[in-house]
Write a protein that holds these residues in place. Structure first.
Motif, PDB file in Angstrom:
ATOM      1  N   SER A  15       0.825  -1.205   0.000  1.00 28.70           N
ATOM      2  CA  SER A  15       0.000   0.000   0.000  1.00 28.70           C
ATOM      3  C   SER A  15       0.865   1.264   0.000  1.00 28.70           C
ATOM      4  N   ALA A  16       1.893   1.279   0.857  1.00 28.05           N
ATOM      5  CA  ALA A  16       2.783   2.440   0.936  1.00 28.05           C
ATOM      6  C   ALA A  16       3.569   2.623  -0.356  1.00 28.05           C
ATOM      7  N   LEU A  17       3.991   1.504  -0.952  1.00 22.95           N
ATOM      8  CA  LEU A  17       4.742   1.545  -2.212  1.00 22.95           C
ATOM      9  C   LEU A  17       3.899   2.194  -3.311  1.00 22.95           C
ATOM     10  N   LEU A  18       2.652   1.744  -3.435  1.00 22.35           N
ATOM     11  CA  LEU A  18       1.748   2.303  -4.438  1.00 22.35           C
ATOM     12  C   LEU A  18       1.446   3.772  -4.150  1.00 22.35           C
ATOM     13  N   SER A  19       1.154   4.063  -2.894  1.00 27.98           N
ATOM     14  CA  SER A  19       0.806   5.431  -2.519  1.00 27.98           C
ATOM     15  C   SER A  19       1.945   6.402  -2.784  1.00 27.98           C
ATOM     16  N   ASP A  20       3.156   6.041  -2.371  1.00 31.79           N
ATOM     17  CA  ASP A  20       4.313   6.922  -2.561  1.00 31.79           C
ATOM     18  C   ASP A  20       4.586   7.160  -4.042  1.00 31.79           C
ATOM     19  N   PHE A  21       4.535   6.078  -4.829  1.00 36.62           N
ATOM     20  CA  PHE A  21       4.844   6.191  -6.259  1.00 36.62           C
ATOM     21  C   PHE A  21       3.805   7.045  -6.980  1.00 36.62           C
ATOM     22  N   LEU A  22       2.524   6.812  -6.695  1.00 38.95           N
ATOM     23  CA  LEU A  22       1.471   7.571  -7.366  1.00 38.95           C
ATOM     24  C   LEU A  22       1.453   9.032  -6.916  1.00 38.95           C
ATOM     25  N   THR A  23       1.783   9.265  -5.653  1.00 32.49           N
ATOM     26  CA  THR A  23       1.870  10.646  -5.157  1.00 32.49           C
ATOM     27  C   THR A  23       2.983  11.397  -5.875  1.00 32.49           C
ATOM     28  N   TYR A  71     -23.929   1.442  -6.978  1.00 35.09           N
ATOM     29  CA  TYR A  71     -24.179   2.883  -6.906  1.00 35.09           C
ATOM     30  C   TYR A  71     -23.132   3.743  -7.618  1.00 35.09           C
ATOM     31  N   SER A  72     -22.112   3.141  -8.207  1.00 30.49           N
ATOM     32  CA  SER A  72     -21.092   3.942  -8.884  1.00 30.49           C
ATOM     33  C   SER A  72     -20.526   3.219 -10.101  1.00 30.49           C
ATOM     34  N   ASP A  73     -20.197   4.013 -11.124  1.00 28.45           N
ATOM     35  CA  ASP A  73     -19.545   3.443 -12.310  1.00 28.45           C
ATOM     36  C   ASP A  73     -18.116   3.966 -12.449  1.00 28.45           C
ATOM     37  N   LYS A  74     -17.561   4.546 -11.364  1.00 27.67           N
ATOM     38  CA  LYS A  74     -16.173   5.019 -11.400  1.00 27.67           C
ATOM     39  C   LYS A  74     -15.233   3.830 -11.633  1.00 27.67           C
ATOM     40  N   PRO A  75     -14.138   4.034 -12.359  1.00 26.66           N
ATOM     41  CA  PRO A  75     -13.261   2.919 -12.723  1.00 26.66           C
ATOM     42  C   PRO A  75     -12.575   2.236 -11.543  1.00 26.66           C
ATOM     43  N   VAL A  76     -12.429   0.929 -11.679  1.00 22.36           N
ATOM     44  CA  VAL A  76     -11.766   0.097 -10.664  1.00 22.36           C
ATOM     45  C   VAL A  76     -10.738  -0.791 -11.352  1.00 22.36           C
ATOM     46  N   ILE A  77      -9.522  -0.792 -10.820  1.00 25.81           N
ATOM     47  CA  ILE A  77      -8.490  -1.716 -11.285  1.00 25.81           C
ATOM     48  C   ILE A  77      -8.197  -2.696 -10.160  1.00 25.81           C
ATOM     49  N   ILE A  78      -8.329  -3.978 -10.455  1.00 22.54           N
ATOM     50  CA  ILE A  78      -8.014  -5.014  -9.486  1.00 22.54           C
ATOM     51  C   ILE A  78      -6.517  -5.302  -9.534  1.00 22.54           C
ATOM     52  N   ILE A  79      -5.868  -5.335  -8.361  1.00 21.90           N
ATOM     53  CA  ILE A  79      -4.455  -5.728  -8.261  1.00 21.90           C
ATOM     54  C   ILE A  79      -4.400  -6.906  -7.311  1.00 21.90           C
ATOM     55  N   SER A  80      -4.160  -8.100  -7.844  1.00 19.86           N
ATOM     56  CA  SER A  80      -4.297  -9.297  -7.017  1.00 19.86           C
ATOM     57  C   SER A  80      -3.308 -10.386  -7.411  1.00 19.86           C
ATOM     58  N   PHE A  99      -7.294  -5.581 -14.712  1.00 18.39           N
ATOM     59  CA  PHE A  99      -6.834  -6.560 -13.718  1.00 18.39           C
ATOM     60  C   PHE A  99      -5.323  -6.676 -13.848  1.00 18.39           C
ATOM     61  N   ILE A 100      -4.607  -6.379 -12.760  1.00 20.41           N
ATOM     62  CA  ILE A 100      -3.149  -6.461 -12.744  1.00 20.41           C
ATOM     63  C   ILE A 100      -2.722  -7.555 -11.773  1.00 20.41           C
ATOM     64  N   LEU A 101      -1.870  -8.439 -12.241  1.00 23.92           N
ATOM     65  CA  LEU A 101      -1.402  -9.541 -11.398  1.00 23.92           C
ATOM     66  C   LEU A 101      -0.216  -9.124 -10.544  1.00 23.92           C
ATOM     67  N   LYS A 102      -0.196  -9.563  -9.307  1.00 21.71           N
ATOM     68  CA  LYS A 102       0.979  -9.407  -8.444  1.00 21.71           C
ATOM     69  C   LYS A 102       1.953 -10.540  -8.744  1.00 21.71           C
ATOM     70  N   PRO A 103       3.260 -10.307  -8.651  1.00 24.55           N
ATOM     71  CA  PRO A 103       3.926  -9.030  -8.402  1.00 24.55           C
ATOM     72  C   PRO A 103       3.806  -8.126  -9.628  1.00 24.55           C
ATOM     73  N   PHE A 104       3.772  -6.828  -9.397  1.00 20.86           N
ATOM     74  CA  PHE A 104       3.547  -5.882 -10.482  1.00 20.86           C
ATOM     75  C   PHE A 104       4.704  -4.899 -10.601  1.00 20.86           C
ATOM     76  N   ASP A 105       4.771  -4.248 -11.739  1.00 21.44           N
ATOM     77  CA  ASP A 105       5.739  -3.180 -11.976  1.00 21.44           C
ATOM     78  C   ASP A 105       5.023  -1.851 -11.759  1.00 21.44           C
ATOM     79  N   VAL A 111       0.759   3.450 -15.907  1.00 17.53           N
ATOM     80  CA  VAL A 111       0.236   3.503 -17.279  1.00 17.53           C
ATOM     81  C   VAL A 111      -1.194   2.981 -17.330  1.00 17.53           C
ATOM     82  N   ARG A 112      -1.472   1.885 -16.611  1.00 16.59           N
ATOM     83  CA  ARG A 112      -2.835   1.330 -16.592  1.00 16.59           C
ATOM     84  C   ARG A 112      -3.819   2.343 -16.000  1.00 16.59           C
TER      85      ARG A 112
END
Length: 226
Positions: A15-23, A71-80, A99-105, A111-112
């Protein structure tokens, strides 16, 4: 900001890895470590996109996905880590946008996210072009022009330029640049940053006849105001 993202992941390191990178890539991120917390956040706040694990405490990703789609059609990407084709197809049928498979880049995730948001019409024209004077970076087409002339850049040069244009007044240290663009810890002084920044400056100057990046001695680099 490029968008607001909810990261639903019970592994705090991931979670921290994704959050830091996207921030670092100009997204606002909020994290949830279980399905119930994510469910409450999704009902209270507006997000541009959701990154969601499936194996979550209290409320599974599958259940959360089905609930969210009522109740929502906002986009969702599964990372699993669930790699069975049946699971992937079922989630896409339920309403997942990717849908993105773990481990991921991390760069693939970025990009996704960009592609799904663009496809969903979330990325606006206002933030599809970064510019400074005669310098333009079209994020949608991933092209750069300087003084109206197209400039051919390498992947790292593109990432460096995007960083400079996204924060035009910021002075970036070599550590800032290396850790953001190369996504690795900057341990010691080497010539990597110097070479890439020098090549970028040379290409931009060749196109427009002027410098667009300046050296702040003893600190680092920044975009030069025109």
């Amino acid at each position: 900001m490029s968008g607001k993202i909810l990261i639903v992941e019970d592994n705090k390191e991931i979670s921290a890895l994704l959050s830091d990178f996207l921030t670092k890539n100009d997204y606002e991120t909020i994290t949830a470590f279980d399905g119930n917390t994510a469910s409450a956040l999704l009902k209270k706040q507006e997000f541009d996109i959701v990154l969601m694990d499936l194996m979550l405490p209290f409320l599974s990703g599958e259940q959360l996905m089905k609930e969210f789609r009522t109740y929502s059609d906002k986009p969702v990407i599964i990372i699993s880590a669930k790699s069975m084709m049946e699971t992937r197809l079922e989630m896409l049928r339920t309403g997942a946008d990717d849908f993105i498979l773990k481990p991921f880049d991390l760069n693939e995730v970025l990009v996704r996210v960009q592609v799904v948001m663009r496809r969903s019409g979330i990325a606006s024209k206002e933030n599809s072009v970064l510019s400074c004077g005669s310098l333009e970076f079209n994020l949608t087409e991933n092209t750069v022009s300087c003084g109206g002339k197209p400039v051919s850049l390498t992947s790292k040069e593109m990432q460096l330029l995007k960083l400079f244009l996204s924060h035009p007044k910021k002075v970036f240290t070599k550590a800032n640049l290396y850790e953001t663009v190369w996504n690795d810890t900057y341990y010691y002084e080497d010539n990597t940053i110097n070479v890439h920044v020098s090549n970028l400056r040379s290409k931009l100057k060749k196109a427009s006849g002027q410098d667009h990046i300046e050296t702040v001695w003893g600190v680092g680099y920044r975009l030069k105001e025109e």
